[in-house]
Design a protein around this motif. Structure first.
Motif, PDB file in Angstrom:
ATOM      1  N   THR A  71      10.731  85.931  85.452  1.00 34.05           N
ATOM      2  CA  THR A  71      10.578  86.335  86.857  1.00 34.05           C
ATOM      3  C   THR A  71      11.939  86.658  87.478  1.00 34.05           C
ATOM      4  N   ALA A  88       6.259  88.776  92.517  1.00 28.76           N
ATOM      5  CA  ALA A  88       6.261  88.350  91.115  1.00 28.76           C
ATOM      6  C   ALA A  88       5.269  87.217  90.860  1.00 28.76           C
ATOM      7  N   GLU A  89       4.995  86.408  91.875  1.00 25.40           N
ATOM      8  CA  GLU A  89       4.022  85.323  91.702  1.00 25.40           C
ATOM      9  C   GLU A  89       2.635  85.895  91.405  1.00 25.40           C
ATOM     10  N   LEU A  92       2.644  87.530  87.963  1.00 31.32           N
ATOM     11  CA  LEU A  92       2.568  86.522  86.897  1.00 31.32           C
ATOM     12  C   LEU A  92       1.119  86.104  86.661  1.00 31.32           C
ATOM     13  N   ALA A 259       7.229  90.362  85.004  1.00 33.08           N
ATOM     14  CA  ALA A 259       6.527  89.253  85.660  1.00 33.08           C
ATOM     15  C   ALA A 259       5.171  89.002  85.001  1.00 33.08           C
ATOM     16  N   GLY A 283       7.322  82.753  90.621  1.00 38.96           N
ATOM     17  CA  GLY A 283       7.622  84.093  91.121  1.00 38.96           C
ATOM     18  C   GLY A 283       8.628  84.085  92.252  1.00 38.96           C
TER      19      GLY A 283
END
Length: 352
Positions: A71, A88-89, A92, A259, A283
């Motif tokens: 990340t 990015a969270e 992911l 990610a 993230g």
């Protein structure tokens, strides 16, 4: 008081700036430790011992660092082009969900899939899921001028709601005793262990290889030059003939793919299935790591180990001296602010 840009930054200042930032961070954190009524030296000693004091401690730190590296790389390449990816969270989780969809829900097709075929397909699906999730905000920014900070941040909540619906619906594990988790991957698709009787897995090799590859791409390729040019000044880059929109789209695909791979590797290496609490904010932590590393892909490796070590060491330290584990978040946040200020002072001087 005003800031005046320096004509040049001395090598000594570039070396001393991060060291000074670390010292400042330790001083600030020491005040909180004293406030909690614990001895500072013992607290820091236990934190270091819990993160790096044994083979087991190192394995836990490196295991925690693997998704942070990926990340962090995702944020690094996006920020290099001034594409502020805060999603990015969500990417992911999208990658993790895609990995399980390919690696755990392919039964009933009448085809016996070989792990040698299924594993690359699983990783490709995860990378594509993350990339496509960021492609929309990138196009909206390039074509319509929509702020990508808002769109990528909101996508995190949308993806988490989608994951929750899938875990309570078609992807729910019938053997999970009602717990909201996805079906598990095939055992043949799980990543091997680097050290026996620990949790550190071969995803670490993936993360290091991708960091080196991203560094080489940014430094030695035409695309890397275009990314750096767009990040420095998009209008000037367009005037010089750099395809700005295409570069932003490629950066978005690369950042989202990294990610998404973080999610797939976390599933294949550690959890074997997807849950809503699979990521404790990897993230968002990737943004901190990218800034700590100065947006340098190789620096992301060191920054990830540092952040992971603080988080892991804080757990054992808290049990021994009674300092809340939230001190780890304070150390990470203070180190970020300190590094940013120190980097600013290497480029500017304060004038009256």
């Amino acid at each position: 008081m005003r800031l005046e840009k320096r004509s040049h930054s001395s090598p000594a200042a570039l070396v001393l700036a991060p060291l000074g930032a670390v010292v400042f961070t330790l001083i600030v954190s020491s005040l909180l430790v004293l406030w909690a009524g614990a001895p500072v030296a013992q607290t820091y000693g236990l934190l270091l011992k819990g993160a790096f004091g044994s083979v087991f401690a190192w394995s836990e730190t490196l295991t925690r660092a693997i998704p942070l590296i990926l990340t962090g790389l995702a944020a690094t390449v996006a920020f290099k082009a001034r594409l502020f990816n805060i999603g990015a969270e969500g990417q992911l989780y999208a990658g993790a969900l895609a990995a399980v969809a390919v690696g755990g829900m392919h039964g009933g097709t009448g085809i016996e899939w070989s792990p040698w075929v299924l594993f690359p397909l699983m990783m490709l699906a995860a990378a594509l899921a993350g990339a496509l999730l960021l492609l929309g905000p990138a196009l909206m920014k390039a074509r319509l001028g929509v702020d990508e900070v808002v769109t990528t941040l909101l996508f995190n909540f949308i993806v988490l709601l989608l994951v929750g619906a899938m875990l309570d619906g078609v992807m729910k594990d019938p053997l999970g005793m009602g717990w909201p988790q996805s079906v598990a991957l095939q055992p043949d698709l799980e990543l091997g262990k680097l050290v026996e009787r620990t949790r550190v897995h071969t995803g670490l090799l993936w993360a290091v290889t991708l960091a080196v590859g991203l560094w080489a791409l940014l430094k030695y390729t035409v695309l890397g030059f275009d990314i750096r040019a767009v990040g420095a000044n998009a209008r000037a880059a367009a005037f010089a003939g750099v395809p700005v929109t295409r570069t932003v789209v490629l950066v978005a695909m690369l950042s989202g793919a990294l990610a998404g791979l973080a999610g797939a590797i976390e599933v294949a290496g550690r959890t074997s299935y997807v849950t809503l609490d699979m990521s404790p904010g990897y993230g968002y932590s990737g943004i901190v790591i990218a800034m700590l590393a100065g947006l340098h892909p190789l620096g992301v490796l060191a920054a990830s180990v540092f952040v992971a070590g603080v988080l892991v060491g804080a757990d054992s330290m808290s049990r021994a001296v009674g300092v809340p584990t939230y001190i780890a978040d304070v150390i990470v946040a203070a180190s970020l602010l300190s590094v940013l200020v120190a980097t600013l002072l290497t480029q500017y001087r304060v004038r009256r």
